[in-house]
Design a protein around this motif. Sequence first.
Motif, PDB file in Angstrom:
ATOM      1  N   GLY A 152      -3.567  -1.097   4.870  1.00  0.00           N
ATOM      2  CA  GLY A 152      -2.777  -1.082   6.097  1.00  0.00           C
ATOM      3  C   GLY A 152      -1.819   0.092   6.179  1.00  0.00           C
ATOM      4  O   GLY A 152      -0.681  -0.049   6.639  1.00  0.00           O
ATOM      5  N   ARG A 207       6.209   1.676  12.761  1.00  0.00           N
ATOM      6  CA  ARG A 207       5.447   0.618  13.431  1.00  0.00           C
ATOM      7  C   ARG A 207       6.385  -0.433  14.028  1.00  0.00           C
ATOM      8  O   ARG A 207       6.140  -0.952  15.111  1.00  0.00           O
ATOM      9  CB  ARG A 207       4.473  -0.022  12.437  1.00  0.00           C
ATOM     10  CG  ARG A 207       3.281   0.868  12.108  1.00  0.00           C
ATOM     11  CD  ARG A 207       2.111   0.048  11.583  1.00  0.00           C
ATOM     12  NE  ARG A 207       0.994   0.911  11.251  1.00  0.00           N
ATOM     13  CZ  ARG A 207       0.727   1.371  10.029  1.00  0.00           C
ATOM     14  NH1 ARG A 207       1.510   1.029   9.026  1.00  0.00           N
ATOM     15  NH2 ARG A 207      -0.307   2.150   9.815  1.00  0.00           N
ATOM     16  N   GLU A 208       7.441  -0.752  13.298  1.00  0.00           N
ATOM     17  CA  GLU A 208       8.422  -1.699  13.834  1.00  0.00           C
ATOM     18  C   GLU A 208       9.040  -1.145  15.123  1.00  0.00           C
ATOM     19  O   GLU A 208       9.257  -1.868  16.096  1.00  0.00           O
ATOM     20  CB  GLU A 208       9.534  -1.940  12.794  1.00  0.00           C
ATOM     21  CG  GLU A 208       9.081  -2.681  11.545  1.00  0.00           C
ATOM     22  CD  GLU A 208       8.952  -4.173  11.774  1.00  0.00           C
ATOM     23  OE1 GLU A 208       9.382  -4.660  12.847  1.00  0.00           O
ATOM     24  OE2 GLU A 208       8.400  -4.864  10.882  1.00  0.00           O
ATOM     25  N   ASN A 267       1.924   4.896  14.493  1.00  0.00           N
ATOM     26  CA  ASN A 267       3.101   5.215  13.691  1.00  0.00           C
ATOM     27  C   ASN A 267       3.618   6.619  13.996  1.00  0.00           C
ATOM     28  O   ASN A 267       4.400   7.164  13.233  1.00  0.00           O
ATOM     29  CB  ASN A 267       2.838   5.050  12.192  1.00  0.00           C
ATOM     30  CG  ASN A 267       1.654   5.870  11.723  1.00  0.00           C
ATOM     31  OD1 ASN A 267       1.311   6.874  12.336  1.00  0.00           O
ATOM     32  ND2 ASN A 267       1.014   5.423  10.654  1.00  0.00           N
ATOM     33  N   GLN A 284       6.110   1.974   7.984  1.00  0.00           N
ATOM     34  CA  GLN A 284       6.394   0.623   8.454  1.00  0.00           C
ATOM     35  C   GLN A 284       7.559   0.609   9.444  1.00  0.00           C
ATOM     36  O   GLN A 284       7.550  -0.136  10.421  1.00  0.00           O
ATOM     37  CB  GLN A 284       6.680  -0.290   7.251  1.00  0.00           C
ATOM     38  CG  GLN A 284       5.446  -0.536   6.397  1.00  0.00           C
ATOM     39  CD  GLN A 284       5.717  -1.499   5.251  1.00  0.00           C
ATOM     40  OE1 GLN A 284       6.873  -1.788   4.919  1.00  0.00           O
ATOM     41  NE2 GLN A 284       4.645  -2.012   4.640  1.00  0.00           N
ATOM     42  N   PRO A 323       3.643  -5.982  13.918  1.00  0.00           N
ATOM     43  CA  PRO A 323       2.844  -5.990  12.679  1.00  0.00           C
ATOM     44  C   PRO A 323       3.434  -6.914  11.609  1.00  0.00           C
ATOM     45  O   PRO A 323       4.654  -7.043  11.487  1.00  0.00           O
ATOM     46  CB  PRO A 323       2.904  -4.515  12.245  1.00  0.00           C
ATOM     47  CG  PRO A 323       4.168  -3.983  12.833  1.00  0.00           C
ATOM     48  CD  PRO A 323       4.351  -4.699  14.124  1.00  0.00           C
ATOM     49  N   HIS A 324       2.514  -7.526  10.826  1.00  0.00           N
ATOM     50  CA  HIS A 324       2.917  -8.293   9.639  1.00  0.00           C
ATOM     51  C   HIS A 324       2.633  -7.394   8.445  1.00  0.00           C
ATOM     52  O   HIS A 324       1.483  -7.174   8.084  1.00  0.00           O
ATOM     53  CB  HIS A 324       2.111  -9.593   9.550  1.00  0.00           C
ATOM     54  CG  HIS A 324       2.317 -10.494  10.739  1.00  0.00           C
ATOM     55  ND1 HIS A 324       3.492 -11.188  10.950  1.00  0.00           N
ATOM     56  CD2 HIS A 324       1.508 -10.793  11.789  1.00  0.00           C
ATOM     57  CE1 HIS A 324       3.402 -11.882  12.074  1.00  0.00           C
ATOM     58  NE2 HIS A 324       2.199 -11.656  12.604  1.00  0.00           N
ATOM     59  N   GLN A 325       3.682  -6.896   7.846  1.00  0.00           N
ATOM     60  CA  GLN A 325       3.518  -5.841   6.841  1.00  0.00           C
ATOM     61  C   GLN A 325       3.906  -6.338   5.453  1.00  0.00           C
ATOM     62  O   GLN A 325       4.921  -7.018   5.276  1.00  0.00           O
ATOM     63  CB  GLN A 325       4.367  -4.622   7.240  1.00  0.00           C
ATOM     64  CG  GLN A 325       3.985  -4.125   8.627  1.00  0.00           C
ATOM     65  CD  GLN A 325       4.691  -2.843   9.027  1.00  0.00           C
ATOM     66  OE1 GLN A 325       4.056  -1.888   9.387  1.00  0.00           O
ATOM     67  NE2 GLN A 325       6.010  -2.835   8.992  1.00  0.00           N
ATOM     68  N   GLN A 326       3.074  -5.959   4.475  1.00  0.00           N
ATOM     69  CA  GLN A 326       3.363  -6.302   3.083  1.00  0.00           C
ATOM     70  C   GLN A 326       4.511  -5.444   2.565  1.00  0.00           C
ATOM     71  O   GLN A 326       4.703  -4.311   3.028  1.00  0.00           O
ATOM     72  CB  GLN A 326       2.127  -6.032   2.216  1.00  0.00           C
ATOM     73  CG  GLN A 326       0.990  -7.010   2.422  1.00  0.00           C
ATOM     74  CD  GLN A 326      -0.146  -6.706   1.443  1.00  0.00           C
ATOM     75  OE1 GLN A 326      -0.675  -5.598   1.424  1.00  0.00           O
ATOM     76  NE2 GLN A 326      -0.489  -7.686   0.616  1.00  0.00           N
TER      77      GLN A 326
END
Length: 801
Positions: free
Chosen positions: A724, A783-784, A662, A780, A688-691
């Motif tokens: 995460g 990371r994307e 990140n 996030q 990534p699969h992020q909440q």
Amino acid sequence: MQWTLAATEQPPEWFIQAVKNYTPASSGLYAAQLLWQRGIQDKSQLEGFVNYKTYQPASPFEFGEEMHLAVARLQQARNAGEKIAIWGDFDADGITSTSVLWDGLGQFFVQNIQLSYYIPNRLKESHGLNDSGIDNLAKQGITLIVTCDTGSTNIDEIIYAQKLGIDVIVTDHHTLPAERPPVSAIINPRNLPNEHPLFNLSGVAVAYKLVEALYQTLPDIPKHPLEDLLDLVAVGLIADLVQLSGDCRYLAQLGIQRLQEDFKQPPTARRRPGVGRLLELCQKSGDRPTDISFGLGPRINAVSRIQGDASFCVELLTSRDVKRCNELAEDTELANARRKSLQKDVQTQVAHKLTQLDLSTTSAIVIADAQWPVGVLGLVAGQVAQETGRPTILLSTEVAEEQGSSTSTALSAQGAVGEGEDEEMGKKTPHTPHTPSSPLARGSARSVNSVDLYQLVKDQAHLLHRFGGHPFAAGLSMLVENIPLFTEAINQRLRQSLGGKMLTPTVQADIAVTVADLGKDLFLELKVLEPCGMGNPVPKLLIQNCWFENAWHRNQQDSQGKKVQYIKTDFDIRDDSSRNAFPGIWWGHYKDELPIGRCDCIAELDYNTFKKRYEIRLIAVRPSANSLLTTQHSELIFDWRNQEHSELKTQNSTLIIEECPNSWDDLRAWWKRCVYNHQQLAIAWTKPHQQPPNQIWLTLVGIAKYLSRTNQLVTRVQLLDKLGIGDQTLLMGIRALKYLGFTLQRQDNYLRISQEPENASQTQADAAVAKFLAAVREEQFQREYFAEVPLSTIVAMVNSQ
């Protein structure tokens, strides 16, 4: 920065063999190349250069009638019981000059009764004689002043002293006035032909020659040998950066030997316990010229730069009282630590101001600030001049007025200026009357690239209050309101003299070597050239196609354990010539300033007495021209994102990163690890699969409630994995929990969470939670971004620092 390599003409074989006689452990080729290119090209020259025992020093009476006059006046003073004052200067050459006369004349005059000394205050007075100081000496009954390292151009002050019944003997090495001043004697090597072996003497060496003449004239009086003064002579000579040839080199060679011999004694048996303690504090042993130029010299200079009054340094260098010397050495060391910190602070501020200048249209840099301490401006100006290739003038506008300066003195000039010597401000111009309502700016100037800075400044004398110096350095003061006019005028003048050409910073290497060449044998071979100095600089080694490992930096500490804002980076250097790395240091720089991947560097080879190891001292570094990382795409970084790569995991030469970063810092850290281990880097994370951030917050609160209820412990890593998120974001989450009544306690590597009634307001809690959610969203987003950023961008970014 333009890099050049000195012409490496191959010396004839007979010369290489002659040099090898002095370097039996090595081929002698590198030393022979250096000596040959520096003009040592026959056997008699070589022997005189290397072996001081074959050198025939000049007699002090080669100064002619002036030396005879000085000795006669001192004999007269001794016979009549007159009181004598030594008038010194506040830099290292001036302090050692004063110390040499204090110890030397002290054999003929009773110290503190017939003999005293005076050192001007750097922050309140100029270099040289001044009327108020002369008044004080007259009140003490002084009838003879002996100057050292100063005084040649103080015509008005010498006349003023005569009116008060005080004669003056000048010993100095700075520029002479047009006519001989009205003194009892003036001993100055500038009166000698340029090629004379005494011509390059610094102030301390001239003072020594006066004492030597007195020893020869009255041989039965001294109780201590003349040679006891040579260690002080070496310190002043090397710190002053004069050309080490002729008698200068001879005296420095003898003096370093005396310095080393005295240091080997137990502290209580040393002739100069203060010098010995200073060497201990700077972790040197006194056997190298660099022990002076990087150790003793800067520390002696630091006292006046920080405190103004450096008088106690004479006691430090001459006293036999071990306890008192230890106290003074500690004070000196602290002053130097403070100097380093101030210098770094000013350097950082100047660097920021430089970003606001257009260097493409700036020939001479002039920057002013109200907060800068005057004492370190010359040092910082020298650094900026070297880095930019432009003459640099730094001014402090905090000085409201100058004190203790004479009303009118002629121009004065000094030898080469570096850490060891500062410039004189010798001339007060009548063009700019100064009143308390018109504050003065005061500062220092340094030059490079053969620009005659003294003439450049002198041409603007009508804008100045006081100035002085020489082609490489100057000191000046002016009305604050004149700074814009002055800046514009010297830039215009310099542009005219350059004919439209722009100045380029340059650094020159002397010889090219490999990492395999570095070590004891090469060190001892190059030591043949010592003592190094002006005209015979420390050899600069070019190491090409190398890389750095295990780099780390830290703030220096002073002798009381306090951090100083001055950085040193330690590292190991490697290349393809050897399997072994070689240690090195880089003063004043952070580890992140080292390029990643293959580099070229210029360095000096040194021996670290404290660590008992050979190491390089980095001077300059740049990415290598043939480094793979300078290309747009790299064969050393693979892009395996969103691909099946299980079959490739068995490759030991590849570091596979499956965790999406990140920040660029994470990527650079991984890349450095690859460089250190000679690995390739594979980026192999998936999208990534992020909440949602709110869900992560609810999860964190749920974990906190569960742990407080069950009294279980948790690690930081467990929390990071479950949520995460990164370290900084977790820290914000923990702060937000505190507003909900949770408290966290550390137990070894674990955290204990408990819950108490809420004390914080709802507004504070909401603000803390909002900060946490914002941090999660930013993480996030990063990371994307890294999931899809092009490989070419990654290559460029990891190579950018």
